[in-house]
Design a protein around this motif. Structure first.
Motif, PDB file in Angstrom:
ATOM      1  N   PHE A 240     -76.766 -63.373  12.808  1.00  0.00           N
ATOM      2  CA  PHE A 240     -75.983 -63.038  11.607  1.00  0.00           C
ATOM      3  C   PHE A 240     -74.880 -62.057  11.959  1.00  0.00           C
ATOM      4  CE2 PHE A 240     -79.300 -59.671  11.047  1.00  0.00           C
ATOM      5  CZ  PHE A 240     -78.490 -58.558  10.845  1.00  0.00           C
ATOM      6  N   ILE A 241     -73.839 -62.073  11.135  1.00  0.00           N
ATOM      7  CA  ILE A 241     -72.709 -61.158  11.309  1.00  0.00           C
ATOM      8  C   ILE A 241     -72.503 -60.438   9.989  1.00  0.00           C
ATOM      9  CG2 ILE A 241     -70.261 -60.955  11.909  1.00  0.00           C
ATOM     10  CD1 ILE A 241     -70.492 -63.644  13.317  1.00  0.00           C
ATOM     11  N   ALA A 242     -72.423 -59.122  10.062  1.00  0.00           N
ATOM     12  CA  ALA A 242     -72.158 -58.322   8.863  1.00  0.00           C
ATOM     13  C   ALA A 242     -70.797 -57.664   9.058  1.00  0.00           C
ATOM     14  CB  ALA A 242     -73.240 -57.258   8.680  1.00  0.00           C
ATOM     15  N   ASP A 243     -69.884 -57.926   8.141  1.00  0.00           N
ATOM     16  CA  ASP A 243     -68.539 -57.361   8.287  1.00  0.00           C
ATOM     17  C   ASP A 243     -67.864 -57.359   6.911  1.00  0.00           C
ATOM     18  OD1 ASP A 243     -66.192 -56.357   9.339  1.00  0.00           O
ATOM     19  OD2 ASP A 243     -66.038 -57.868  10.914  1.00  0.00           O
ATOM     20  N   TYR A 244     -66.792 -56.604   6.805  1.00  0.00           N
ATOM     21  CA  TYR A 244     -66.040 -56.584   5.551  1.00  0.00           C
ATOM     22  C   TYR A 244     -65.376 -57.940   5.329  1.00  0.00           C
ATOM     23  CZ  TYR A 244     -66.507 -51.494   5.694  1.00  0.00           C
ATOM     24  OH  TYR A 244     -66.998 -50.227   5.711  1.00  0.00           O
ATOM     25  N   ASP A 245     -65.466 -58.424   4.092  1.00  0.00           N
ATOM     26  CA  ASP A 245     -64.685 -59.585   3.653  1.00  0.00           C
ATOM     27  C   ASP A 245     -64.814 -60.831   4.520  1.00  0.00           C
ATOM     28  OD1 ASP A 245     -63.721 -58.121   1.485  1.00  0.00           O
ATOM     29  OD2 ASP A 245     -62.159 -57.208   2.743  1.00  0.00           O
ATOM     30  N   LEU A 246     -66.019 -61.084   5.018  1.00  0.00           N
ATOM     31  CA  LEU A 246     -66.213 -62.349   5.725  1.00  0.00           C
ATOM     32  C   LEU A 246     -66.201 -63.479   4.702  1.00  0.00           C
ATOM     33  CD1 LEU A 246     -69.048 -61.447   8.244  1.00  0.00           C
ATOM     34  CD2 LEU A 246     -66.642 -61.877   8.757  1.00  0.00           C
ATOM     35  N   THR A 247     -65.732 -64.645   5.126  1.00  0.00           N
ATOM     36  CA  THR A 247     -65.648 -65.789   4.217  1.00  0.00           C
ATOM     37  C   THR A 247     -66.531 -66.916   4.741  1.00  0.00           C
ATOM     38  OG1 THR A 247     -63.861 -66.844   5.426  1.00  0.00           O
ATOM     39  CG2 THR A 247     -63.222 -65.221   3.772  1.00  0.00           C
ATOM     40  N   LEU A 248     -66.674 -67.938   3.906  1.00  0.00           N
ATOM     41  CA  LEU A 248     -67.415 -69.115   4.344  1.00  0.00           C
ATOM     42  C   LEU A 248     -66.720 -69.733   5.563  1.00  0.00           C
ATOM     43  CD1 LEU A 248     -69.870 -70.834   3.531  1.00  0.00           C
ATOM     44  CD2 LEU A 248     -68.310 -72.327   2.292  1.00  0.00           C
ATOM     45  N   GLY A 249     -65.392 -69.631   5.590  1.00  0.00           N
ATOM     46  CA  GLY A 249     -64.627 -70.143   6.734  1.00  0.00           C
ATOM     47  C   GLY A 249     -65.048 -69.490   8.040  1.00  0.00           C
ATOM     48  N   HIS A 250     -65.379 -68.181   7.982  1.00  0.00           N
ATOM     49  CA  HIS A 250     -65.850 -67.496   9.189  1.00  0.00           C
ATOM     50  C   HIS A 250     -67.182 -68.073   9.645  1.00  0.00           C
ATOM     51  CE1 HIS A 250     -63.111 -64.181   7.782  1.00  0.00           C
ATOM     52  NE2 HIS A 250     -62.807 -64.239   9.063  1.00  0.00           N
ATOM     53  N   LEU A 251     -68.042 -68.344   8.675  1.00  0.00           N
ATOM     54  CA  LEU A 251     -69.356 -68.900   9.036  1.00  0.00           C
ATOM     55  C   LEU A 251     -69.173 -70.264   9.703  1.00  0.00           C
ATOM     56  CD1 LEU A 251     -72.410 -68.745   9.052  1.00  0.00           C
ATOM     57  CD2 LEU A 251     -72.446 -69.567   6.707  1.00  0.00           C
ATOM     58  N   LEU A 252     -68.304 -71.085   9.126  1.00  0.00           N
ATOM     59  CA  LEU A 252     -68.040 -72.400   9.714  1.00  0.00           C
ATOM     60  C   LEU A 252     -67.549 -72.232  11.153  1.00  0.00           C
ATOM     61  CD1 LEU A 252     -66.056 -73.959   6.703  1.00  0.00           C
ATOM     62  CD2 LEU A 252     -68.391 -74.504   7.329  1.00  0.00           C
ATOM     63  N   GLY A 253     -66.638 -71.274  11.333  1.00  0.00           N
ATOM     64  CA  GLY A 253     -66.041 -71.055  12.655  1.00  0.00           C
ATOM     65  C   GLY A 253     -67.048 -70.580  13.684  1.00  0.00           C
ATOM     66  N   VAL A 254     -67.887 -69.625  13.294  1.00  0.00           N
ATOM     67  CA  VAL A 254     -68.872 -69.069  14.229  1.00  0.00           C
ATOM     68  C   VAL A 254     -69.899 -70.135  14.618  1.00  0.00           C
ATOM     69  CG1 VAL A 254     -70.786 -67.432  14.436  1.00  0.00           C
ATOM     70  CG2 VAL A 254     -68.626 -66.694  13.477  1.00  0.00           C
ATOM     71  N   ILE A 255     -70.335 -70.895  13.626  1.00  0.00           N
ATOM     72  CA  ILE A 255     -71.323 -71.946  13.909  1.00  0.00           C
ATOM     73  C   ILE A 255     -70.714 -72.990  14.858  1.00  0.00           C
ATOM     74  CG2 ILE A 255     -72.595 -73.868  12.871  1.00  0.00           C
ATOM     75  CD1 ILE A 255     -72.957 -72.055  10.389  1.00  0.00           C
ATOM     76  N   ALA A 256     -69.483 -73.384  14.577  1.00  0.00           N
ATOM     77  CA  ALA A 256     -68.830 -74.376  15.442  1.00  0.00           C
ATOM     78  C   ALA A 256     -68.755 -73.849  16.869  1.00  0.00           C
ATOM     79  CB  ALA A 256     -67.439 -74.697  14.904  1.00  0.00           C
ATOM     80  N   GLU A 257     -68.420 -72.562  17.006  1.00  0.00           N
ATOM     81  CA  GLU A 257     -68.301 -71.952  18.335  1.00  0.00           C
ATOM     82  C   GLU A 257     -69.656 -71.941  19.048  1.00  0.00           C
ATOM     83  OE1 GLU A 257     -65.667 -70.934  19.970  1.00  0.00           O
ATOM     84  OE2 GLU A 257     -66.748 -70.025  21.660  1.00  0.00           O
ATOM     85  N   PHE A 258     -70.693 -71.539  18.333  1.00  0.00           N
ATOM     86  CA  PHE A 258     -72.026 -71.474  18.947  1.00  0.00           C
ATOM     87  C   PHE A 258     -72.483 -72.861  19.388  1.00  0.00           C
ATOM     88  CE2 PHE A 258     -76.648 -71.990  18.439  1.00  0.00           C
ATOM     89  CZ  PHE A 258     -77.097 -71.085  19.392  1.00  0.00           C
ATOM     90  N   PHE A 259     -72.347 -73.829  18.491  1.00  0.00           N
ATOM     91  CA  PHE A 259     -72.838 -75.168  18.835  1.00  0.00           C
ATOM     92  C   PHE A 259     -71.999 -75.809  19.932  1.00  0.00           C
ATOM     93  CE2 PHE A 259     -75.409 -74.611  15.080  1.00  0.00           C
ATOM     94  CZ  PHE A 259     -76.590 -75.221  15.455  1.00  0.00           C
TER      95      PHE A 259
END
Lengths: 375, 673
Positions: A240-259
């Motif tokens: 998980f990532i905790a940060d100011y003003d994260l968006t759903l777009g960030h989640l999509l991006g991080v998951i894509a990067e990890f996979f």
């Protein structure tokens, strides 16, 4: 007599009438070959110190002995006795390395016994939720409950109670009679998110808030009957990532990067339901072999009803995803019965011969030299 | 996840599609909407799957033969049946009506119906539903109800669908009827007002659904539990047996009666035969009794919003007036206005875009939310001008899952398409770090493999017998420190392991004698064992994990004892812990472990003979680090091997070691500041 004149159907007919029986003979024809010799010729089989001493003049490179027997390179070499690491652990090591590369900090997950409070209530999972049924969760006869948490987290627990009962932080809550006794019940954690909730609570107590990334890979437990595809305990990878003003777009991006880093470059997302995340998404990865989309993980943005009672500022968002370790490992090992991978029925030979785990196949090969430069 | 079944033809009809609509197109629609086409089957296939276990191959292949064997197949439908998984919080998608309605709205083929109550002058003019508050409090305290007038259920789909929806809600949101129980009644067979009371079981006398004769509730329970309640083949056919426990131990049983004392139902167990509904029923009285009023309202709202579709006045529901006698409490049920008031949220385009990482306009967002069946009022502008416009969003009575504006954010995202949102990466840099116990464990694992040991991985869950008896350990002495499971489904699990070795012995017993498994075997495992621990200050749940390393050698010729002794030395060497023989402790340190001053920062380990029952006498020892016992090693007692069924296959000798590795976390002195 000579039967070669008979056709197949006649032969079959005779055989069926038991007038004819077939018999097989083997014979060898022996004749002189190219290396035929009447004398037995001595050959050197292995090169030992003694042989070198006896037959070789090292300085002149002269050989004064019998012929050296040709080595059979058509056969494989000797089987070594060797140690080996378990395939599931090899995968864990790679995933751990990838998450560390991506800047994630490892959580302390060495606590299998957890209270319902951290496993469910802190995550805004209502007490009547089916997952909290003894049919799915291992509750404990001993130690039965975590009595000290009432005092230890008094203020926080009251905020959790209030959020479940009446809402708050913009929410209408679940509107039911929240019971402390239910929250105190101990269990074997059903997901590593129990550790994430503890970690987030700790993070919330640190002022000022510091943007953070955390991960864990460890065991979770479900009260399930065991079969070829289900175990009562398995490994979860969670980040998980905790940060100011994260968006759903960030989640999509991080998951894509990890996979991408674990060899699944194509992902897409399906809306899903999870009591503690909103939005929630199932992650699907394109299987290269089967050309179809298969579910590879789960994800979402933690709900404000979970984060704000902890004391995190409202503009801090926490995005999270998780996946199981066993399923990709079953696919990689070709193991059809999970019990031969993990548990007392593990196949030791499979462990010994499982190859190196590498997730770099998906990356373009750079400057790979073909062949081998001669000495 | 709950599943909804729908036949292809009906699906096409409901969604206005023609035959050319492909299964893939439907699967994609499901994917985008957040449901899943899980399986395509047919009634025929399902019957064959459930009952075809005893068929021979020949019967299986031959249609005539298999239909002879399973006569039901002859009439079974072979039409494609779609099984669709729906999210656990969307009760409005649990029936064919709701699912197809939501998809039609999503595809903009219709708008969300305006669910309304029929008009009435005042509460008193409504059908009243009295709750005896004092009595009901003892067993089941809440009730809600509603009436569906002039309904047409006379159709192949409708009646069954109503029954199935009740069944599904009973199973999930009602938690197997514990929290909420639903009853549907033919209003024309009963007379208002209705009464919800709790009475002694002997005094409740009625003919229960599907029963031949009248019984009192006590007799009925006895009958349900009796051995005679079986079909001709002796199978238990009592469908309600699993619910009896919900009220069985109560002095009073909940009961609903009409004005004349006719029993409508004995919630949460069974309805009366008298008021049962059929396909021909014109007016339906629905009652829900509950321990959880919020859930009762959700269940009722779901039922009436789904099935009022078939009323002469579609989507109009006649409310009842629920009065808690003896209290001031009374309400109109259902109360759509109250639902709408509670589920109205003020949000804004800025909030939505900020959560999603998008730049959607107000009109855009409004359209998207309407496709999800939510009601939206746009405007006015907020502080930041035209990029920040207020949106007032209201969830209809079908949607109880909207709790917070983030739920609205999700609906926008679904309608917009998750996969259409631009991918980004977080900007803030963070530094990675490892959990040191895990790093040490991994390093030890590599050392073990370097020493020729093969890693295995065992379950934490184990049977008491294996963990203790088989190891010749007296379980009674360990009761206080063992974590014990409550009601495990798999009976081989009772506790959390307190040693790694039993699991490794189980592996030996499976693997020895298998082809390709040659001796000697060298195995190891690094993993956690769990103890109950009363040190609540450090372990708030009363339990703690301990990271262990176990290794064994299994051979026929030699014991392997010296190998393990050597392995121990190797592990200690790699962790910079020096050997301190007992003889040196005695001669140099007066028999006491060297103090910090004496050891000058060095760490030591020592080995002492031990008398543990799992090991062979005189061939076992405990290991001490910093003067504290951290583990043991030795030749395993042959009785232990026999207990695990190891020596019965091939006679072998096993030596083993098990140590706590948490002592290695403390860095060696030379590395400390």
């Amino acid at each position: 007599g000579n039967l070669s004149g008979l056709d197949k159907s006649s032969l079959k007919e005779l055989k069926s009438r038991k007038l004819l029986a077939s018999k097989q003979d083997k014979y060898f024809v022996i004749s002189r070959g190219a290396n035929y010799s009447a004398q037995r010729k001595e050959q050197v089989k292995d090169i030992t110190l003694e042989v070198v001493d006896k037959y070789m003049d090292i300085d002149s490179n002269a050989w004064n002995g019998p012929e050296i027997k040709k080595y059979n390179f058509n056969a494989k070499g000797q089987t070594l006795s060797h140690g080996a690491l378990h395939p599931l652990m090899k995968m864990r090591t790679e995933m751990r390395r990838i998450l560390l590369d991506m800047g994630f900090e490892e959580m302390q997950t060495n606590r299998y016994v957890e209270s319902s409070f951290w496993n469910f209530d802190a995550l805004f999972q209502p007490q009547q939720h089916p997952a909290r049924d003894a049919h799915d969760t291992f509750f404990l006869d001993q130690p039965h409950s975590a009595e000290v948490i009432t005092e230890k987290y008094a203020g926080y627990m009251q905020r959790v109670k209030a959020t479940h009962t009446n809402g708050g932080y913009g929410s209408i809550g679940w509107r039911y009679d929240w019971k402390e006794s239910e929250a105190k019940k101990n269990l074997l954690r059903t997901h590593t998110t129990a550790v994430s909730s503890r970690t987030l609570y700790k993070l919330a107590q640190m002022k000022p808030f510091k943007p953070s990334k955390y991960f864990s890979i460890d065991r979770v437990f479900r009260n399930e009957s065991i079969d070829a595809t289900h175990l009562a305990e398995f490994h979860q990878v969670e980040g998980f990532i905790a940060d100011y003003d994260l968006t759903l777009g960030h989640l999509l991006g991080v998951i894509a990067e990890f996979f991408k880093r674990i060899g699944i470059p194509d992902v897409r997302f399906k809306p899903a339901y999870n009591p503690y995340t909103e939005p929630s998404m199932e992650i699907f990865g394109k299987s290269a072999e089967r050309d179809e989309w298969i579910e590879v993980g789960n994800s979402g943005v933690f709900r404000p009803e979970m984060l704000e009672p902890m004391g995190l500022p409202p503009n801090v968002k926490v995005i999270a995803w998780g996946l199981g370790l066993e399923r990709p490992c079953m696919i990689a090992t070709g193991v059809k019965d999970i019990r031969t991978l993990f548990g007392p029925r593990v196949d030791i030979n499979m462990v010994k011969h499982f190859p190196i785990v590498r997730y770099d196949e998906a990356k373009p090969v750079q400057e790979q030299k073909k062949g081998f430069k001669d000495m | 996840m709950p599943t909804v079944e729908i036949k292809r033809k009906l699906l096409l009809e409901k969604l206005d599609k023609d035959e050319s609509y492909t299964q893939k197109a439907f699967a994609d629609l499901c994917f985008d909407f957040g449901i899943e086409l899980d399986e395509v089957t047919s009634e025929y296939t399902m019957i064959l799957h459930n009952k075809g276990g005893s068929l021979t191959d020949k019967q299986r292949k031959n249609k005539k033969l298999r239909e002879q064997k399973i006569p039901e197949l002859k009439t079974a439908d072979t039409e494609d049946l779609y099984k669709i998984d729906v999210p656990a919080n969307r009760y409005d998608l649990l029936c064919v009506e709701g699912l197809t309605r939501a998809l039609r709205i999503f595809e903009q083929k219709q708008t969300q119906p305006d669910y309304k109550l029929s008009s009435f002058d005042d509460e008193k003019s409504l059908i009243t539903f009295h709750v005896n508050a004092a009595n009901c409090r003892k067993v089941r305290n809440y009730a809600v109800g509603a009436v569906l007038r002039n309904i047409d259920l006379d159709d192949d789909v409708r009646y069954d669908s109503l029954m199935k929806l009740q069944e599904k809600m009973h199973f999930n949101i009602c938690r197997k009827r514990e929290l909420v129980a639903i009853g549907t009644h033919d209003l024309d067979t009963i007379e208002a007002p209705f009464y919800f009371d709790a009475k002694p079981p002997e005094s409740i006398r009625f003919k229960a659904l599907k029963e031949a004769k009248e019984m009192n509730a006590k007799q009925l329970f006895a009958w349900y539990k009796s051995k005679e309640y079986r079909d001709a083949s002796g199978n238990d056919i009592c469908a309600v047996k699993e619910y009896l426990h919900l009220i069985e131990n109560s002095e009073v049983f909940p009961v609903i009666t009409d004005a004349k004392g006719v029993v409508l139902s004995l919630p949460p167990i069974i309805n009366g035969e008298h008021s049962k509904i059929t396909r021909k029923t014109k007016n339906v009285f629905i009652e829900c009794t509950a321990l959880d009023l919020t859930k009762a309202k959700i269940v009722l709202n779901t039922l009436v919003t789904m099935f009022s579709e078939y009323c002469a006045d579609p989507f109009v529901v006649e409310p009842v007036y629920v009065i808690y006698d003896g209290t001031d409490d009374a309400y109109i049920s259902p109360d759509f206005d109250a639902h709408r008031r509670l589920h109205t949220f003020e949000t804004s385009t800025a909030y939505i875009n900020k959560n999603l990482g998008t730049t959607l306009q107000a009109s855009n967002v409004s359209d998207l939310l309407k496709r999800m069946g939510l009601d939206v009022q746009v405007g006015p502008e907020q502080g930041k001008g035209k990029d920040d416009i207020t949106l007032t969003v209201c969830a209809p009575p079908t949607r109880s899952d909207i709790l917070h504006p983030v739920d609205i954010v999700e609906d926008v995202a679904i309608a917009h398409g998750y996969n259409n949102i631009p991918f980004r990466l977080p900007e803030h840099a963070t530094t990675a770090s490892e959990f040191v116990l895990n790093s040490i464990s991994d390093k030890l694992r590599y050392e073990m493999a370097s020493c020729g040991f093969v890693e295995v991985l065992n379950w934490v869950l184990i049977a008491k017998k294996e963990n203790f008896d088989f190891m010749l350990i007296d379980e009674r002495q360990k009761v206080q420190t063992t974590v014990q499971l409550n009601k495990p489904k798999a009976t081989q699990f009772e506790i959390c392991r307190t040693n790694l070795l039993p699991g490794m012995f189980k592996i030996l017993s499976v693997n020895i004698g298998q082809k390709n498994v040659s001796l000697p075997l060298h195995l190891f495992e690094v993993g956690d064992v769990v103890f109950a621990d009363a040190d609540l200050k450090n372990y708030e749940c009363g339990a703690r994990n301990e990271r262990r390393l176990a290794a064994l050698t299994c051979n026929r010729q030699q014991s392997g004892f010296e190998t393990l002794h050597g392995l121990l030395d190797r592990i200690m060497e790699q962790n910079q812990i020096e050997f301190l023989p007992q003889i040196s402790i005695d001669s140099q340190y007066d028999g006491k472990w060297p103090s910090a001053a004496q050891s000058k920062g060095k760490r030591f380990y020592s080995i002492r003979e031990s008398q543990k029952p799992s090991f062979f006498p005189n061939r076992q020892a405990v290991v001490l680090v910093d003067g504290v016992e951290i583990g043991y090693f030795g030749i395993i007692h042959p009785k232990v091997l026999k207990n695990f069924g190891i020596s019965t296959v091939t006679p072998v000798i096993v030596s083993a070691l098990e140590i706590n590795v948490e002592c290695f976390v403390q860095p060696p002195q030379s590395k400390r500041r």
